[in-house]
Design an enzyme around this catalytic site. Structure first.
Site, mmCIF file in Angstrom:
data_model
loop_
_atom_site.group_PDB
_atom_site.id
_atom_site.type_symbol
_atom_site.label_atom_id
_atom_site.label_comp_id
_atom_site.label_asym_id
_atom_site.label_seq_id
_atom_site.Cartn_x
_atom_site.Cartn_y
_atom_site.Cartn_z
ATOM 1 N N VAL A 51 0.860 -1.341 0.052
ATOM 2 C CA VAL A 51 -0.168 -0.190 -0.064
ATOM 3 C C VAL A 51 0.857 1.187 0.046
ATOM 4 C CG1 VAL A 51 -1.911 -1.136 1.051
ATOM 5 C CG2 VAL A 51 -0.244 0.112 2.782
ATOM 6 N N ASN A 77 -7.497 -1.857 5.701
ATOM 7 C CA ASN A 77 -7.233 -2.602 6.801
ATOM 8 C C ASN A 77 -5.712 -2.886 7.011
ATOM 9 O OD1 ASN A 77 -7.848 -5.083 8.883
ATOM 10 N ND2 ASN A 77 -6.535 -5.896 7.196
ATOM 11 N N TYR A 151 2.069 4.778 16.309
ATOM 12 C CA TYR A 151 0.769 4.157 16.019
ATOM 13 C C TYR A 151 -0.672 4.521 16.238
ATOM 14 C CZ TYR A 151 -2.468 0.087 15.728
ATOM 15 O OH TYR A 151 -3.684 -0.912 15.518
ATOM 16 N N ALA A 152 -0.588 5.135 17.681
ATOM 17 C CA ALA A 152 -1.839 6.141 18.216
ATOM 18 C C ALA A 152 -2.073 7.365 17.129
ATOM 19 C CB ALA A 152 -1.706 6.458 19.362
ATOM 20 N N ALA A 153 -1.116 7.937 16.770
ATOM 21 C CA ALA A 153 -1.024 8.985 15.880
ATOM 22 C C ALA A 153 -1.715 8.620 14.425
ATOM 23 C CB ALA A 153 0.090 9.822 15.615
HETATM 24 P P1 NAI Z 1 -2.227 -8.390 11.063
HETATM 25 O O1 NAI Z 1 -0.792 -7.996 11.346
HETATM 26 O O2 NAI Z 1 -2.515 -9.712 11.677
HETATM 27 O O3 NAI Z 1 -2.550 -8.336 9.699
HETATM 28 C C1 NAI Z 1 -1.959 -7.162 8.909
HETATM 29 C C2 NAI Z 1 -1.795 -7.475 7.384
HETATM 30 O O4 NAI Z 1 -1.432 -6.323 6.762
HETATM 31 C C3 NAI Z 1 -0.861 -8.602 7.311
HETATM 32 O O5 NAI Z 1 -1.212 -9.687 6.437
HETATM 33 C C4 NAI Z 1 0.321 -7.672 6.348
HETATM 34 O O6 NAI Z 1 1.177 -8.601 5.767
HETATM 35 C C5 NAI Z 1 -0.457 -6.585 6.016
HETATM 36 N N1 NAI Z 1 0.471 -5.481 5.710
HETATM 37 C C6 NAI Z 1 1.420 -4.945 6.344
HETATM 38 N N2 NAI Z 1 1.960 -3.988 5.815
HETATM 39 C C7 NAI Z 1 1.411 -3.914 4.436
HETATM 40 C C8 NAI Z 1 1.536 -3.033 3.295
HETATM 41 N N3 NAI Z 1 2.792 -2.190 3.286
HETATM 42 N N4 NAI Z 1 0.964 -3.372 2.033
HETATM 43 C C9 NAI Z 1 0.023 -4.249 2.082
HETATM 44 N N5 NAI Z 1 -0.389 -5.133 3.171
HETATM 45 C C10 NAI Z 1 0.612 -4.729 4.498
HETATM 46 O O7 NAI Z 1 -3.081 -7.325 11.826
HETATM 47 P P2 NAI Z 1 -4.577 -7.209 12.482
HETATM 48 O O8 NAI Z 1 -4.287 -7.377 13.876
HETATM 49 O O9 NAI Z 1 -5.206 -8.097 11.593
HETATM 50 O O10 NAI Z 1 -5.048 -5.588 12.247
HETATM 51 C C11 NAI Z 1 -5.474 -5.393 11.159
HETATM 52 C C12 NAI Z 1 -5.882 -3.676 11.304
HETATM 53 O O11 NAI Z 1 -6.615 -3.698 12.290
HETATM 54 C C13 NAI Z 1 -4.598 -2.914 11.313
HETATM 55 O O12 NAI Z 1 -4.807 -1.714 10.774
HETATM 56 C C14 NAI Z 1 -4.382 -2.804 12.794
HETATM 57 O O13 NAI Z 1 -3.891 -1.570 13.177
HETATM 58 C C15 NAI Z 1 -6.007 -2.594 13.248
HETATM 59 N N6 NAI Z 1 -6.188 -2.973 14.784
HETATM 60 C C16 NAI Z 1 -6.080 -4.055 15.033
HETATM 61 C C17 NAI Z 1 -6.374 -4.385 16.418
HETATM 62 C C18 NAI Z 1 -6.163 -5.923 17.140
HETATM 63 O O14 NAI Z 1 -6.257 -6.003 18.438
HETATM 64 N N7 NAI Z 1 -5.536 -6.915 16.231
HETATM 65 C C19 NAI Z 1 -6.702 -3.453 17.243
HETATM 66 C C20 NAI Z 1 -6.922 -2.336 16.885
HETATM 67 C C21 NAI Z 1 -6.884 -1.909 15.395
#
Ligand code: NAI
Length: 245
Positions: A51, A77, A151-153
């Site tokens: 992205v 996401n 991250y929070a920002a």
């Molecule tokens: P995760 O780490 O399990 O999955 C994130 C996915 O994004 C991974 O498959 C990764 O390869 C992909 N990714 C990372 N950089 C990328 C890039 N440059 N281009 C394309 N894909 C990329 O994360 P999770 O826990 O599923 O979180 C998903 C979203 O939800 C994130 O934005 C996270 O900040 C947010 N979130 C998650 C929480 C949690 O408790 N797991 C809580 C609050 C928000």
């Protein structure tokens, strides 16, 4: 309630793992054509898209439009964490601090990446006079969090994107909303030390971590016509968590 998502063309960034993967599965269960974009292997049909890379994103958008004729839903996401305290003070001196690379890496994916992808997708939604954009914020974007300056920002910035774009794009029939998950039991979270997991649960009135499906269900509802009058909203899906209590 009729969700009417059959044959909708849905892009999910970061769709290979965690919440993104659950979101892809959930849209497919509704009959939508959900296309994961990720930097790691994703379930087909999928594309290797970083992205943060403008040219690769623009090429991927054109590929989807050439193949399916439109983009109905974009779920921004993809996100990363690189935690560190702003300044760690020990024995009267600076022991460590968040370095520039750590700050920039998170801004680049979580904020700039969402900007790059959305800017590339929106012209196609404007032409169609419809579309839904859904952004991954977080409880920490609302409350801040120890060790998460960067991250929070970004997660607060996502709320600003959501409100700004809902103002700019409403006249084209495009809705823009954010989901603010609390602590969700993805692989990464489940691997954390037990005392940290226990503390997350103790801060959550509903007394458990959430499932990736809890967030996926929110995205599916917000994408559907059942939410056709909802835009500019930040939907907390967090078991009632209040960080820091
Ligand atoms: P995760 O780490 O399990 O999955 C994130 C996915 O994004 C991974 O498959 C990764 O390869 C992909 N990714 C990372 N950089 C990328 C890039 N440059 N281009 C394309 N894909 C990329 O994360 P999770 O826990 O599923 O979180 C998903 C979203 O939800 C994130 O934005 C996270 O900040 C947010 N979130 C998650 C929480 C949690 O408790 N797991 C809580 C609050 C928000």
């Amino acid at each position: 309630m009729e969700l009417a998502l059959k044959d909708k063309i849905v892009i999910v960034t970061g769709g290979a793992a965690g919440i993104g993967r659950a979101t892809v599965d959930r849209f497919r269960a509704e009959g939508a054509i959900a296309i994961p974009w990720d930097i790691s292997g994703a379930p087909p049909p999928s594309a290797a898209v970083d992205v943060t890379k403008r040219e690769s994103v623009e090429r991927a958008v054109e590929d989807v439009v050439r193949q399916y004729g439109r983009i109905d839903v974009l779920v921004n996401n993809a996100g990363i964490l690189r935690d560190a305290q702003l300044v760690k003070w020990k024995d009267g001196a600076v022991a460590s601090a968040m370095d520039d690379a750590t700050f920039d890496a998170v801004i680049n994916v979580n904020l700039r990446g969402v900007f790059i992808v959305t800017r590339a997708v929106v012209p196609h939604m404007i032409k169609a006079r419809r579309g839904v954009i859904l952004n991954a914020s977080s409880v920490v974007g609302l409350y801040g969090n120890f060790g998460q300056t960067n991250y929070a920002a970004t997660k607060a910035g996502i709320i600003s994107f959501t409100k700004t774009w809902s103002r700019e794009l409403g006249k084209f029939g495009i809705r823009v909303n954010a989901v603010a998950p609390g602590f969700i039991a993805t692989e990464m979270v489940k691997a954390m030390p037990k005392n940290i997991l226990d503390s997350m649960v103790s801060h959550t009135p509903l007394g458990s971590l959430g499932d990736p499906d809890d967030i996926a269900n929110a995205y599916v509802w917000l994408a559907s016509d059942a939410a056709k009058f909802v835009t500019g909203a930040v939907l907390s899906v967090d078991g009632g968590v209040v960080v820091g209590t």
